[in-house]
Design a protein around this motif. Structure first.
Motif, PDB file in Angstrom:
ATOM      1  N   CYS A   5       0.829  -1.218   0.000  1.00 39.70           N
ATOM      2  CA  CYS A   5       0.000   0.000   0.000  1.00 39.70           C
ATOM      3  C   CYS A   5       0.853   1.254   0.000  1.00 39.70           C
ATOM      4  N   LEU A   8       0.495   3.470   3.360  1.00 42.45           N
ATOM      5  CA  LEU A   8      -0.787   4.080   3.716  1.00 42.45           C
ATOM      6  C   LEU A   8      -1.514   3.346   4.841  1.00 42.45           C
ATOM      7  N   GLY A   9      -1.010   2.173   5.238  1.00 42.79           N
ATOM      8  CA  GLY A   9      -1.626   1.428   6.332  1.00 42.79           C
ATOM      9  C   GLY A   9      -2.864   0.663   5.934  1.00 42.79           C
ATOM     10  N   THR A  10      -3.015   0.368   4.655  1.00 44.16           N
ATOM     11  CA  THR A  10      -4.232  -0.302   4.197  1.00 44.16           C
ATOM     12  C   THR A  10      -4.049  -1.768   3.841  1.00 44.16           C
ATOM     13  N   CYS A  11      -2.822  -2.218   3.590  1.00 40.49           N
ATOM     14  CA  CYS A  11      -2.649  -3.612   3.165  1.00 40.49           C
ATOM     15  C   CYS A  11      -2.385  -4.557   4.333  1.00 40.49           C
ATOM     16  N   ARG A  31      -6.302   4.131  11.895  1.00 39.85           N
ATOM     17  CA  ARG A  31      -6.022   3.387  10.659  1.00 39.85           C
ATOM     18  C   ARG A  31      -5.486   1.988  10.969  1.00 39.85           C
ATOM     19  N   GLU A  32      -4.561   1.900  11.925  1.00 40.06           N
ATOM     20  CA  GLU A  32      -4.024   0.592  12.323  1.00 40.06           C
ATOM     21  C   GLU A  32      -5.131  -0.292  12.900  1.00 40.06           C
ATOM     22  N   ARG A  35      -7.347  -1.650  10.098  1.00 42.76           N
ATOM     23  CA  ARG A  35      -6.708  -2.677   9.273  1.00 42.76           C
ATOM     24  C   ARG A  35      -6.472  -3.962  10.053  1.00 42.76           C
ATOM     25  N   GLN A  52       3.209   2.711   9.958  1.00 39.53           N
ATOM     26  CA  GLN A  52       2.523   3.736  10.733  1.00 39.53           C
ATOM     27  C   GLN A  52       3.282   4.104  12.010  1.00 39.53           C
TER      28      GLN A  52
END
Length: 80
Positions: A5, A8-11, A31-32, A35, A52
């Protein structure tokens, strides 16, 4: 790079446990949390996303990456 990602902390592929040392922010970000509470992760408070976190300069950091592409197999390794 298919699953990356780009910080961005999305994968979730950079999920690790902070074994020792200091990182900022001290607690997981929203965000963490989002996810790491989504499959394949299993709501482990041990995990953080490397992308992050920032290490504190004076701290030696020890991280543990669990098995699984996303480092999600925390429960399996704790049981061993």
């Amino acid at each position: 790079s298919w699953f990356n990602c780009r910080g961005l902390g999305t994968c979730g592929t950079c999920a690790v446990e902070v074994v020792s040392g200091e990182v900022l922010p001290v607690k997981r970000s929203f965000r963490e949390d989002m996810r790491l509470n989504f499959p394949p992760h299993h709501n482990s408070d041990k995990l953080r996303l490397c992308c992050q976190m920032t290490p504190v300069e004076s701290s030696d950091i020890v991280l543990k990456k669990y098995s699984g592409m996303w480092g999600q197999n925390v429960a399996e390794e704790v049981a061993d």
